[in-house]
Design an enzyme around this catalytic site. Structure first.
Site, PDB file in Angstrom:
ATOM      1  N   MET A  28      41.892  20.996  11.608  1.00 22.25           N
ATOM      2  CA  MET A  28      42.748  20.776  12.328  1.00 22.25           C
ATOM      3  C   MET A  28      42.251  19.874  13.701  1.00 22.25           C
ATOM      4  SD  MET A  28      45.909  23.192  12.103  1.00 22.25           S
ATOM      5  CE  MET A  28      45.240  24.370  13.207  1.00 22.25           C
ATOM      6  N   GLY A  29      40.973  19.507  13.629  1.00 24.96           N
ATOM      7  CA  GLY A  29      40.400  18.660  14.907  1.00 24.96           C
ATOM      8  C   GLY A  29      40.224  19.573  15.985  1.00 24.96           C
ATOM      9  N   LEU A  31      37.122  19.486  17.403  1.00 26.70           N
ATOM     10  CA  LEU A  31      35.950  19.892  16.804  1.00 26.70           C
ATOM     11  C   LEU A  31      34.956  20.690  17.425  1.00 26.70           C
ATOM     12  CD1 LEU A  31      35.411  17.113  14.066  1.00 26.70           C
ATOM     13  CD2 LEU A  31      36.923  19.199  13.782  1.00 26.70           C
ATOM     14  N   HIS A  32      34.440  21.865  16.973  1.00 30.12           N
ATOM     15  CA  HIS A  32      33.365  22.587  17.753  1.00 30.12           C
ATOM     16  C   HIS A  32      32.208  22.766  16.852  1.00 30.12           C
ATOM     17  CE1 HIS A  32      35.108  26.130  15.818  1.00 30.12           C
ATOM     18  NE2 HIS A  32      36.568  25.785  16.361  1.00 30.12           N
ATOM     19  N   HIS A  35      33.180  24.156  13.151  1.00 24.63           N
ATOM     20  CA  HIS A  35      33.162  22.995  12.082  1.00 24.63           C
ATOM     21  C   HIS A  35      32.079  22.397  11.802  1.00 24.63           C
ATOM     22  CE1 HIS A  35      37.293  22.913  14.640  1.00 24.63           C
ATOM     23  NE2 HIS A  35      37.652  23.516  13.407  1.00 24.63           N
ATOM     24  N   LYS A 146      35.692  32.964   9.903  1.00 22.81           N
ATOM     25  CA  LYS A 146      36.427  33.248  11.169  1.00 22.81           C
ATOM     26  C   LYS A 146      37.985  33.175  10.838  1.00 22.81           C
ATOM     27  CE  LYS A 146      38.302  32.677  15.331  1.00 22.81           C
ATOM     28  NZ  LYS A 146      39.323  31.677  15.218  1.00 22.81           N
ATOM     29  N   ASP A 147      38.195  32.698   9.821  1.00 24.99           N
ATOM     30  CA  ASP A 147      39.777  32.724   9.355  1.00 24.99           C
ATOM     31  C   ASP A 147      39.724  33.644   8.095  1.00 24.99           C
ATOM     32  OD1 ASP A 147      41.543  31.239  11.368  1.00 24.99           O
ATOM     33  OD2 ASP A 147      39.819  30.192  10.818  1.00 24.99           O
ATOM     34  N   GLN A 150      42.756  33.414   5.482  1.00 24.86           N
ATOM     35  CA  GLN A 150      42.763  32.208   4.814  1.00 24.86           C
ATOM     36  C   GLN A 150      41.912  31.962   3.794  1.00 24.86           C
ATOM     37  OE1 GLN A 150      43.512  28.539   7.360  1.00 24.86           O
ATOM     38  NE2 GLN A 150      41.357  28.306   7.133  1.00 24.86           N
ATOM     39  N   SER A 183      39.050  25.989  18.566  1.00 26.76           N
ATOM     40  CA  SER A 183      39.700  25.022  19.249  1.00 26.76           C
ATOM     41  C   SER A 183      40.611  25.774  20.232  1.00 26.76           C
ATOM     42  CB  SER A 183      40.648  24.170  18.186  1.00 26.76           C
ATOM     43  OG  SER A 183      39.570  23.960  17.321  1.00 26.76           O
TER      44      SER A 183
HETATM   45  P1  AMP Z   1      40.769  24.852  12.189  1.00 32.24           P
HETATM   46  O1  AMP Z   1      40.524  23.453  12.584  1.00 32.24           O
HETATM   47  O2  AMP Z   1      40.840  25.885  13.139  1.00 32.24           O
HETATM   48  O3  AMP Z   1      41.812  24.843  11.026  1.00 32.24           O
HETATM   49  O4  AMP Z   1      39.508  25.178  11.160  1.00 32.24           O
HETATM   50  C1  AMP Z   1      38.816  24.337  10.288  1.00 32.24           C
HETATM   51  C2  AMP Z   1      37.877  25.200   9.526  1.00 32.24           C
HETATM   52  O5  AMP Z   1      36.923  25.469  10.658  1.00 32.24           O
HETATM   53  C3  AMP Z   1      38.449  26.316   8.901  1.00 32.24           C
HETATM   54  O6  AMP Z   1      38.201  26.754   7.490  1.00 32.24           O
HETATM   55  C4  AMP Z   1      37.981  27.716  10.088  1.00 32.24           C
HETATM   56  O7  AMP Z   1      37.846  28.808   9.221  1.00 32.24           O
HETATM   57  C5  AMP Z   1      36.561  26.949  10.275  1.00 32.24           C
HETATM   58  N1  AMP Z   1      36.432  27.450  11.467  1.00 32.24           N
HETATM   59  C6  AMP Z   1      36.987  27.716  12.650  1.00 32.24           C
HETATM   60  N2  AMP Z   1      36.267  28.209  13.737  1.00 32.24           N
HETATM   61  C7  AMP Z   1      35.003  28.640  13.101  1.00 32.24           C
HETATM   62  C8  AMP Z   1      33.903  29.268  13.724  1.00 32.24           C
HETATM   63  N3  AMP Z   1      33.839  29.798  14.995  1.00 32.24           N
HETATM   64  N4  AMP Z   1      32.921  29.364  12.653  1.00 32.24           N
HETATM   65  C9  AMP Z   1      32.923  28.949  11.677  1.00 32.24           C
HETATM   66  N5  AMP Z   1      33.891  28.471  10.975  1.00 32.24           N
HETATM   67  C10 AMP Z   1      34.978  28.312  11.867  1.00 32.24           C
END
Ligand code: AMP
Length: 280
Positions: A28-29, A31-32, A35, A146-147, A150, A183
């Site tokens: 969902m952008g 980014l860190h 991601h 982390k999720d 999901q 994020s």
């Molecule tokens: P999001 O943009 O939050 O929807 O995350 C996109 C993907 O990145 C999802 O599969 C999250 O589980 C993964 N993600 C988010 N934060 C982390 C993290 N700290 N470490 C590893 N994967 C992550």
């Protein structure tokens, strides 16, 4: 790196060289490093890597949360530039055109925890992920531990609907003090950022207690609760010690568990988890 807004553009790049293996990282952008670690893993395991950046409205059960979700597309594209081959940045109208009518509902595993706290959330997640799989037709798709729920929901959907791809899971990437990267962390005030370390502290304390012989799930939950309750401005949404696959609450931890929690820190909702592996 090719950036596409429309579906035809994605399909064209994807099928230019049909024998190449593609990995997809849905995001969902904003980014860190979390991601980017998924992108890195995808690069190691595929010939080509694609990412999507889409703040999916159907997975938000709160309009305000959607409106205030952090965004910075230019910076995201900068971070991805040398790392991925293809990025899809659709508009909500492209993903959900007028008269859109089809949703995917995974049942049991989507019901507790995040599913109970955020009604409709996983219906939106499963729907958009199924659409991403159909648009990209990747060989592998990458999701973060982390999720955790999901991951369980998507694995169930892939199995039930016979999607022809492999789900790959990346470890949770954390800040130096243990806070899981997210994020949403940008929404924390400096004081809130300090308090947010309590989530990983609570999970770690429960894991240590288990390792020291405490197998009663309620005692482990209570241990997590007491650490969060000691933080001013922290409000527990849920604390869970559940089966790692079923996500049903356990009485005793005997063969692996998912410790997870959702906590509001000064009104910013954060989630985190630790997977305690099966005994060998
Ligand atoms: P999001 O943009 O939050 O929807 O995350 C996109 C993907 O990145 C999802 O599969 C999250 O589980 C993964 N993600 C988010 N934060 C982390 C993290 N700290 N470490 C590893 N994967 C992550």
């Amino acid at each position: 790196m090719k950036v596409c807004v429309d579906i035809e553009g994605v399909r064209q790049v994807r099928w230019q060289e049909p024998l190449l293996q593609w990995g997809l990282v849905p995001t969902m952008g904003y980014l860190h490093e979390g991601h980017l670690s998924l992108v890195h893993q995808a690069r190691q395991e595929n010939d080509r890597v694609a990412a999507s950046i889409f703040v999916n409205p159907t997975q938000f059960n709160n309009r305000d949360d959607l409106a205030h979700y952090p965004r910075n597309l230019e910076h995201d594209l900068e971070l991805l530039r040398e790392q991925v081959d293809l990025v899809w940045t659709p508009t909500p109208e492209l993903v959900y055109p007028p008269n859109y009518q089809t949703y995917i509902q995974v049942e049991k595993v989507a019901q507790p925890l995040e599913g109970a706290a955020r009604p409709g959330h996983f219906r939106g997640v499963a729907t958009v992920v199924a659409k991403l799989f159909n648009v990209f037709q990747p060989n592998r798709a990458y999701f973060g531990q982390k999720d955790a729920q999901q991951v369980a929901v998507i694995k169930q959907m892939v199995q039930d609907l016979n999607f022809n791809l492999e789900i790959r899971i990346g470890q949770t990437v954390r800040e130096n003090d243990g806070l899981a990267m997210s994020s949403r962390n940008v929404k924390l005030s400096p004081a809130g950022r300090q308090k947010a370390t309590a989530l990983y502290q609570a999970l770690s304390a429960a894991k240590e207690a288990l390792e020291a012989g405490q197998t009663e799930a309620e005692a482990l939950r209570q241990q997590m609760r007491s650490i969060i309750e000691g933080v001013e401005g922290a409000r527990i949404d849920y604390v869970s010690v559940a089966g790692p696959d079923s996500l049903e609450e356990l009485d005793y931890v005997e063969n692996g568990a998912l410790f997870s929690l959702a906590v509001f820190i000064d009104e910013v909702r954060l989630i985190d988890n630790i997977l305690v592996p099966h005994k060998k």
